[in-house]
Write a protein that holds these residues in place. Structure first.
Motif, mmCIF file in Angstrom:
data_model
loop_
_atom_site.group_PDB
_atom_site.id
_atom_site.type_symbol
_atom_site.label_atom_id
_atom_site.label_comp_id
_atom_site.label_asym_id
_atom_site.label_seq_id
_atom_site.Cartn_x
_atom_site.Cartn_y
_atom_site.Cartn_z
ATOM 1 N N ALA A 96 0.854 -1.181 0.000
ATOM 2 C CA ALA A 96 0.000 0.000 0.000
ATOM 3 C C ALA A 96 0.888 1.229 0.000
ATOM 4 O O ALA A 96 2.060 1.168 0.362
ATOM 5 N N PRO A 97 0.367 2.401 -0.449
ATOM 6 C CA PRO A 97 1.168 3.626 -0.404
ATOM 7 C C PRO A 97 1.741 3.844 0.996
ATOM 8 O O PRO A 97 1.039 3.743 1.999
ATOM 9 N N GLY A 98 3.057 4.105 1.047
ATOM 10 C CA GLY A 98 3.720 4.324 2.328
ATOM 11 C C GLY A 98 4.418 3.097 2.864
ATOM 12 O O GLY A 98 5.272 3.187 3.751
ATOM 13 N N ASP A 99 4.097 1.893 2.323
ATOM 14 C CA ASP A 99 4.771 0.676 2.764
ATOM 15 C C ASP A 99 6.181 0.601 2.178
ATOM 16 O O ASP A 99 6.415 1.031 1.052
ATOM 17 N N HIS A 100 7.098 0.026 2.932
ATOM 18 C CA HIS A 100 8.476 -0.110 2.466
ATOM 19 C C HIS A 100 8.981 -1.548 2.499
ATOM 20 O O HIS A 100 10.082 -1.833 2.070
ATOM 21 N N HIS A 101 8.206 -2.459 3.050
ATOM 22 C CA HIS A 101 8.581 -3.860 3.046
ATOM 23 C C HIS A 101 7.321 -4.686 3.310
ATOM 24 O O HIS A 101 6.271 -4.140 3.601
ATOM 25 N N LYS A 102 7.439 -5.974 3.212
ATOM 26 C CA LYS A 102 6.316 -6.846 3.537
ATOM 27 C C LYS A 102 6.852 -8.118 4.189
ATOM 28 O O LYS A 102 8.000 -8.503 3.986
ATOM 29 N N TRP A 103 5.997 -8.740 4.971
ATOM 30 C CA TRP A 103 6.308 -10.069 5.507
ATOM 31 C C TRP A 103 5.863 -11.083 4.477
ATOM 32 O O TRP A 103 4.745 -11.066 4.017
ATOM 33 N N ASN A 104 6.779 -11.987 4.121
ATOM 34 C CA ASN A 104 6.342 -12.970 3.166
ATOM 35 C C ASN A 104 5.676 -14.132 3.893
ATOM 36 O O ASN A 104 5.932 -14.369 5.059
ATOM 37 N N ASP A 105 4.782 -14.820 3.187
ATOM 38 C CA ASP A 105 3.905 -15.771 3.853
ATOM 39 C C ASP A 105 4.618 -17.042 4.314
ATOM 40 O O ASP A 105 4.011 -17.916 4.899
ATOM 41 N N ARG A 106 5.924 -17.140 4.045
ATOM 42 C CA ARG A 106 6.674 -18.293 4.535
ATOM 43 C C ARG A 106 7.500 -17.917 5.770
ATOM 44 O O ARG A 106 8.361 -18.655 6.198
ATOM 45 N N GLY A 107 7.231 -16.765 6.327
ATOM 46 C CA GLY A 107 7.867 -16.397 7.574
ATOM 47 C C GLY A 107 9.100 -15.534 7.424
ATOM 48 O O GLY A 107 9.615 -15.011 8.406
ATOM 49 N N GLY A 108 9.577 -15.358 6.213
ATOM 50 C CA GLY A 108 10.760 -14.530 6.006
ATOM 51 C C GLY A 108 10.372 -13.093 5.735
ATOM 52 O O GLY A 108 9.205 -12.742 5.656
ATOM 53 N N ARG A 109 11.404 -12.268 5.576
ATOM 54 C CA ARG A 109 11.149 -10.864 5.292
ATOM 55 C C ARG A 109 12.127 -10.404 4.229
ATOM 56 O O ARG A 109 13.306 -10.727 4.279
ATOM 57 N N TYR A 110 11.615 -9.713 3.231
ATOM 58 C CA TYR A 110 12.514 -9.176 2.226
ATOM 59 C C TYR A 110 12.059 -7.783 1.834
ATOM 60 O O TYR A 110 10.873 -7.449 1.918
ATOM 61 N N ASP A 111 12.996 -6.997 1.435
ATOM 62 C CA ASP A 111 12.688 -5.626 1.051
ATOM 63 C C ASP A 111 11.994 -5.610 -0.303
ATOM 64 O O ASP A 111 12.435 -6.259 -1.247
ATOM 65 N N CYS A 112 10.919 -4.859 -0.388
ATOM 66 C CA CYS A 112 10.282 -4.637 -1.683
ATOM 67 C C CYS A 112 11.242 -3.786 -2.519
ATOM 68 O O CYS A 112 11.873 -2.865 -2.004
ATOM 69 N N PRO A 113 11.395 -4.073 -3.797
ATOM 70 C CA PRO A 113 12.396 -3.355 -4.596
ATOM 71 C C PRO A 113 12.098 -1.879 -4.793
ATOM 72 O O PRO A 113 12.995 -1.106 -5.121
ATOM 73 N N PHE A 114 10.843 -1.466 -4.636
ATOM 74 C CA PHE A 114 10.486 -0.058 -4.803
ATOM 75 C C PHE A 114 9.117 0.156 -4.175
ATOM 76 O O PHE A 114 8.459 -0.792 -3.747
ATOM 77 N N THR A 115 8.708 1.420 -4.120
ATOM 78 C CA THR A 115 7.413 1.775 -3.551
ATOM 79 C C THR A 115 6.606 2.562 -4.577
ATOM 80 O O THR A 115 7.076 2.849 -5.682
ATOM 81 N N HIS A 116 5.406 2.955 -4.181
ATOM 82 C CA HIS A 116 4.578 3.781 -5.066
ATOM 83 C C HIS A 116 5.266 5.101 -5.394
ATOM 84 O O HIS A 116 5.046 5.662 -6.474
ATOM 85 N N THR A 117 6.080 5.585 -4.506
ATOM 86 C CA THR A 117 6.788 6.848 -4.749
ATOM 87 C C THR A 117 7.702 6.731 -5.953
ATOM 88 O O THR A 117 7.717 7.618 -6.831
ATOM 89 N N GLU A 118 8.474 5.650 -6.013
ATOM 90 C CA GLU A 118 9.388 5.466 -7.147
ATOM 91 C C GLU A 118 8.615 5.248 -8.446
ATOM 92 O O GLU A 118 9.024 5.716 -9.508
ATOM 93 N N VAL A 119 7.501 4.539 -8.374
ATOM 94 C CA VAL A 119 6.703 4.319 -9.587
ATOM 95 C C VAL A 119 6.201 5.656 -10.128
ATOM 96 O O VAL A 119 6.223 5.903 -11.340
ATOM 97 N N ALA A 120 5.765 6.543 -9.239
ATOM 98 C CA ALA A 120 5.284 7.860 -9.670
ATOM 99 C C ALA A 120 6.401 8.656 -10.342
ATOM 100 O O ALA A 120 6.136 9.470 -11.241
ATOM 101 N N ARG A 121 7.641 8.416 -9.936
ATOM 102 C CA ARG A 121 8.763 9.172 -10.510
ATOM 103 C C ARG A 121 9.104 8.749 -11.938
ATOM 104 O O ARG A 121 9.847 9.456 -12.632
ATOM 105 N N LEU A 122 8.591 7.605 -12.374
ATOM 106 C CA LEU A 122 8.862 7.186 -13.749
ATOM 107 C C LEU A 122 8.456 8.261 -14.747
ATOM 108 O O LEU A 122 9.132 8.474 -15.760
#
Length: 425
Positions: A96-122
């Motif tokens: 969602a807008p403002g999110d910077h990472h997510k918990w993956n459903d297998r218990g791990g955590r990884y950084d999302c490669p970008f956010t809505h902010t970067e997409v808007a900058r395209l």
């Protein structure tokens, strides 16, 4: 010229080539959990995107984090598709807008490669170009040529004043209904050539199309429904055109609906805009807000349903295929290659697959039709025949080294750089 292979070397996916430490050609990602990104960090002065597929442009927004704002050069369809894919990536990852990472459903955590902010900058860094229109990018003269792969796809010719590099990206030499095959053969000292289907020789497109249309028509006439899993970009629209040409009734669902709208906005990049318009009028588009109950009712009709995902890894296909799975009168007709480990591949090989979280035996007929938009072995060799005096670098394939060896045996100066290789040519 210095060429650094950050992705797509001896593999299919996450294409990324850095030229002279300044100009980045593509910046893709390999989907999965977690996804795979190009190796090493990169801070280019400019970026050139060959075409709008996830493995070539999926990570582009990540280049716009912080204060970085390298211009991105592309054709209008590639610009539109990149933004659409980026938005879909965020949606699939639950961002969602403002999110910077997510918990993956297998218990791990990884950084999302970008956010809505970067997409808007395209939109801030976008610079669009037509085919055969030269432009400057990070001190290089760059020219796009029609690659015949998907609308807006381009061969990229890069001239640094001393060396001319032709990055073929993905291309097709055979005509499709959606696009004409590439005929561009610009002079080049180095050809960085894809090799996805270097070991495959396909029947001509007309034969494949006739077989598909005959099979689908027969099933419908016998009272069945045909689910046609198709990639949203290119394959969905090709299937629409084939259905229209052979008077096959069809529905279109999934991300391919939005892609089709984008293609109608850039008709100059289509082979026949009028035919495309007729195909759009022939198809019935399913709104994204449609509930699964309504989709199941559509599955009861005698019709073809062209829907994402092409390999059954999500999308509306997860409603349509289970809805027809129990009846051998119905059919699942794949239109593209099914990668090992995907539900589509399992269904083709075993007649069962995990569909929407449940492993199912499928009684419906299952078949595959090869509508690939990549050049096959004959197409690759005919293309490269124009470059016997050039150095050939083979990438984007599962057997790059083998193909390069075959080319050397035929007199080419050819090799297949490894992932991470940094070479001067």
């Amino acid at each position: 010229m210095q060429i650094r292979f950050l992705g797509g070397a001896r593999e299919v996916g996450r294409s990324a080539i850095l030229v002279n430490d300044r100009l980045l050609l593509d910046y893709g990602m390999q989907s999965g959990t977690p996804p795979q990104f190009p190796v090493d960090s990169v801070d280019p002065d400019a970026v050139v995107a060959s075409h709008g597929h996830l493995d070539h442009v999926g990570l582009l927004p990540a280049l716009l984090s912080g204060d970085r704002r390298p211009p991105i050069h592309w054709t209008p369809p590639t610009r539109d598709l990149t933004r659409l894919l980026a938005t879909d990536t965020l949606k699939l990852q639950g961002m969602a807008p403002g999110d910077h990472h997510k918990w993956n459903d297998r218990g791990g955590r990884y950084d999302c490669p970008f956010t809505h902010t970067e997409v808007a900058r395209l939109g801030e860094v976008s610079e669009t170009h037509d085919y055969e229109e030269s432009f400057d990018a990070a001190g290089h003269e760059v020219t796009f040529f029609n690659a015949g792969h998907i609308p807006g796809s381009a061969h990229v010719l890069v001239d640094d004043g001393d060396t001319r590099l032709l990055y073929t990206a993905d291309f097709n030499t055979e005509d499709q209904r959606l696009l004409s095959g590439t005929t561009a053969r610009p002079d080049a000292d180095i050809v960085l050539c894809e090799s996805t289907y270097a070991d495959v020789t396909r029947p001509d497109r007309a034969t494949v199309e006739e077989g598909f249309a005959r099979s689908v028509t027969q099933t419908i006439h016998e009272g069945g429904t045909v689910v046609v899993p198709a990639f949203a970009i290119g394959r969905t629209q090709e299937a629409m055109l084939v259905c229209d040409a052979h008077d096959v009734p069809c529905y279109v669902d999934g991300m391919g609906v939005a892609v089709t709208r984008r293609f109608r906005e850039t008709p100059g990049f289509l082979r026949d805009p009028d035919a495309f318009g007729r195909a759009c009028g022939h198809a019935r588009f399913v709104d994204a807000s449609t509930r699964n109950g309504q989709r199941r009712r559509i599955a009861e009709k005698q019709t073809a349903i062209v829907t994402t995902a092409g390999m059954l890894a999500g999308g509306p296909a997860m409603t349509y295929v289970p809805a027809i799975a129990g009846n051998p009168q119905h059919k699942v007709a794949f239109t593209g290659y099914q990668v090992e480990g995907t539900p589509g591949r399992e269904l083709l090989e075993t007649g069962s697959a995990e569909l929407d979280g449940r492993h199912r035996r499928v009684a419906a007929q299952v078949e595959s039709h090869d509508f690939s938009a990549h050049a096959d072995r004959d197409g690759l060799l005919s293309f490269l025949d124009e470059y016997r005096g050039s150095q050939v670098l083979v990438n984007h394939g599962d057997r790059c080294a083998d193909f390069a060896s075959e080319l050397r045996g035929d007199g080419y100066d050819a090799r297949a750089p490894e992932l991470g290789a940094d070479i001067r040519v």
